[in-house]
Design a protein around this motif. Structure first.
Motif, short mmCIF file in Angstrom:
data_model
loop_
_atom_site.label_atom_id
_atom_site.label_comp_id
_atom_site.label_asym_id
_atom_site.label_seq_id
_atom_site.Cartn_x
_atom_site.Cartn_y
_atom_site.Cartn_z
N LEU A 192 4.12 1.55 -15.17
CA LEU A 192 3.48 1.74 -13.88
C LEU A 192 2.11 1.06 -13.84
CD1 LEU A 192 4.31 5.46 -12.97
CD2 LEU A 192 5.22 3.41 -11.90
N LEU A 193 1.42 1.14 -14.97
CA LEU A 193 0.11 0.50 -15.06
C LEU A 193 0.20 -0.99 -14.80
CD1 LEU A 193 -1.99 1.90 -18.03
CD2 LEU A 193 -2.45 2.07 -15.60
N SER A 194 1.19 -1.63 -15.45
CA SER A 194 1.29 -3.08 -15.26
C SER A 194 1.82 -3.41 -13.87
CB SER A 194 2.15 -3.73 -16.35
OG SER A 194 3.38 -3.09 -16.44
N LEU A 195 2.67 -2.54 -13.35
CA LEU A 195 3.16 -2.74 -11.99
C LEU A 195 2.01 -2.60 -11.00
CD1 LEU A 195 5.63 -3.02 -10.06
CD2 LEU A 195 5.76 -0.55 -10.02
N THR B 203 -3.63 4.14 -11.21
CA THR B 203 -2.35 4.80 -11.43
C THR B 203 -2.54 6.28 -11.75
OG1 THR B 203 -1.52 2.74 -12.35
CG2 THR B 203 -0.18 4.71 -12.75
N ILE B 204 -1.81 7.13 -11.07
CA ILE B 204 -1.87 8.55 -11.38
C ILE B 204 -0.50 9.00 -11.87
CG2 ILE B 204 -3.80 9.59 -10.13
CD1 ILE B 204 -1.87 9.79 -7.68
N TYR B 205 -0.41 9.19 -13.17
CA TYR B 205 0.85 9.62 -13.74
C TYR B 205 0.62 10.13 -15.14
CZ TYR B 205 5.63 9.70 -15.34
OH TYR B 205 6.81 10.08 -15.84
N PRO B 206 1.26 11.25 -15.52
CA PRO B 206 2.02 12.15 -14.64
C PRO B 206 1.10 13.04 -13.82
CG PRO B 206 2.16 12.86 -16.92
CD PRO B 206 1.26 11.67 -16.90
N LYS B 207 0.09 13.64 -14.44
CA LYS B 207 -0.87 14.43 -13.66
C LYS B 207 -2.26 14.18 -14.24
CE LYS B 207 1.11 18.44 -16.08
NZ LYS B 207 1.98 17.69 -16.93
N SER B 208 -2.92 13.23 -13.64
CA SER B 208 -4.22 12.84 -14.16
C SER B 208 -5.33 13.60 -13.46
CB SER B 208 -4.41 11.34 -13.96
OG SER B 208 -5.75 11.01 -14.16
N ASP B 209 -6.21 14.16 -14.25
CA ASP B 209 -7.37 14.86 -13.66
C ASP B 209 -8.63 14.03 -13.86
OD1 ASP B 209 -8.21 17.06 -16.40
OD2 ASP B 209 -7.15 15.17 -16.38
N GLU C 64 0.83 -1.21 0.00
CA GLU C 64 0.00 0.00 0.00
C GLU C 64 0.86 1.25 0.00
OE1 GLU C 64 -4.22 -1.46 1.91
OE2 GLU C 64 -2.74 -0.61 3.26
N LYS C 65 1.95 1.18 0.74
CA LYS C 65 2.86 2.32 0.79
C LYS C 65 3.49 2.54 -0.59
CE LYS C 65 6.45 3.92 3.89
NZ LYS C 65 7.44 3.48 4.87
N TYR C 66 3.89 1.45 -1.20
CA TYR C 66 4.52 1.51 -2.52
C TYR C 66 3.53 2.01 -3.57
CZ TYR C 66 7.65 -0.02 -6.27
OH TYR C 66 8.48 -0.07 -7.36
N LEU C 67 2.33 1.47 -3.52
CA LEU C 67 1.29 1.88 -4.47
C LEU C 67 0.96 3.37 -4.34
CD1 LEU C 67 -1.34 -1.01 -4.51
CD2 LEU C 67 -0.36 0.07 -6.51
N SER C 68 0.95 3.85 -3.12
CA SER C 68 0.54 5.24 -2.89
C SER C 68 1.53 6.24 -3.48
CB SER C 68 0.36 5.50 -1.39
OG SER C 68 1.59 5.39 -0.74
N LEU D 82 0.65 -5.41 -8.37
CA LEU D 82 0.57 -5.13 -6.94
C LEU D 82 -0.86 -5.20 -6.44
CD1 LEU D 82 3.11 -2.17 -6.60
CD2 LEU D 82 3.40 -4.51 -5.79
N GLU D 83 -1.78 -4.72 -7.27
CA GLU D 83 -3.19 -4.73 -6.88
C GLU D 83 -3.70 -6.17 -6.73
OE1 GLU D 83 -5.84 -1.83 -8.90
OE2 GLU D 83 -7.27 -3.47 -8.86
N THR D 84 -3.29 -7.02 -7.66
CA THR D 84 -3.68 -8.43 -7.58
C THR D 84 -3.12 -9.07 -6.32
OG1 THR D 84 -3.66 -8.54 -9.99
CG2 THR D 84 -3.62 -10.63 -8.81
N LYS D 85 -1.87 -8.75 -6.03
CA LYS D 85 -1.23 -9.31 -4.83
C LYS D 85 -1.97 -8.82 -3.58
CE LYS D 85 3.42 -9.85 -2.92
NZ LYS D 85 3.55 -11.30 -2.74
N LEU D 86 -2.30 -7.54 -3.59
CA LEU D 86 -3.01 -6.95 -2.46
C LEU D 86 -4.37 -7.62 -2.27
CD1 LEU D 86 -2.58 -4.63 -0.42
CD2 LEU D 86 -3.84 -3.15 -1.96
N LYS D 87 -5.05 -7.88 -3.35
CA LYS D 87 -6.36 -8.54 -3.28
C LYS D 87 -6.22 -9.93 -2.67
CE LYS D 87 -9.04 -6.26 -6.80
NZ LYS D 87 -9.30 -6.14 -8.20
N ASN D 88 -5.18 -10.65 -3.12
CA ASN D 88 -4.95 -12.00 -2.60
C ASN D 88 -4.60 -11.97 -1.12
OD1 ASN D 88 -5.51 -13.23 -5.02
ND2 ASN D 88 -3.38 -13.32 -5.68
#
Ligand SMILES: [Zn+2]
Length: 125
Positions: free
Chosen positions: A65-68, A38-44, A21-25, A72-78
């Motif tokens: 970043l999207l695939s990362l 994913t928010i990059y570079p500046k998503s509105d 969660e820290k990494y994702l944030s 990570l999201e899948t891992k977090l869900k598991n």
């Protein structure tokens, strides 16, 4: 599963969850409990136009970043699923064959949902 083993696994899972969660944030924002964006570079929120203005290497980084984020999201869900199973007392049971998952496998991947045999079976498909 012995209580001692479960306690240990729970601790590992909670630490891992915190780390992810820290990494994702750093590059994504939490939408709901285990949904990240994913928010990059500046998503509105209107990502279409933002993407069009991005340089090729920026787009590549964004896609990385999207695939990362996806991994990570899948891992977090598991992990969340595993924590829930510990609460419910169904932790360590293979979701496919309903047999106990090998302990050495759980020590390596505490959020594992399948036993070795089923995992290999799915991989070969
Ligand atoms: Zn199995």
């Amino acid at each position: 599963m012995e209580k001692e083993f479960l306690e240990k696994v729970k601790e590992t899972l909670e630490k891992e969850k915190e780390k992810i969660e820290k990494y994702l944030s750093q590059f994504a924002r939490e939408i709901s409990e285990d949904e990240w964006e994913t928010i990059y570079p500046k998503s509105d929120g209107s990502s279409g136009s933002a993407l069009a203005e991005m340089q090729a290497d920026e787009i590549e980084e964004y896609l990385n970043l999207l695939s990362l984020e996806d991994v990570l999201e899948t891992k977090l869900k598991n992990i969340n699923l595993a924590l829930k199973k510990i609460e419910e007392g169904t932790y360590g049971i293979c979701e496919n064959c309903k047999k106990e998952i090998e302990k050495d496998r759980l020590l390596l991947i505490p959020e594992a949902r399948f036993c070795k045999k089923c995992k290999d079976f799915f991989k070969s498909k």
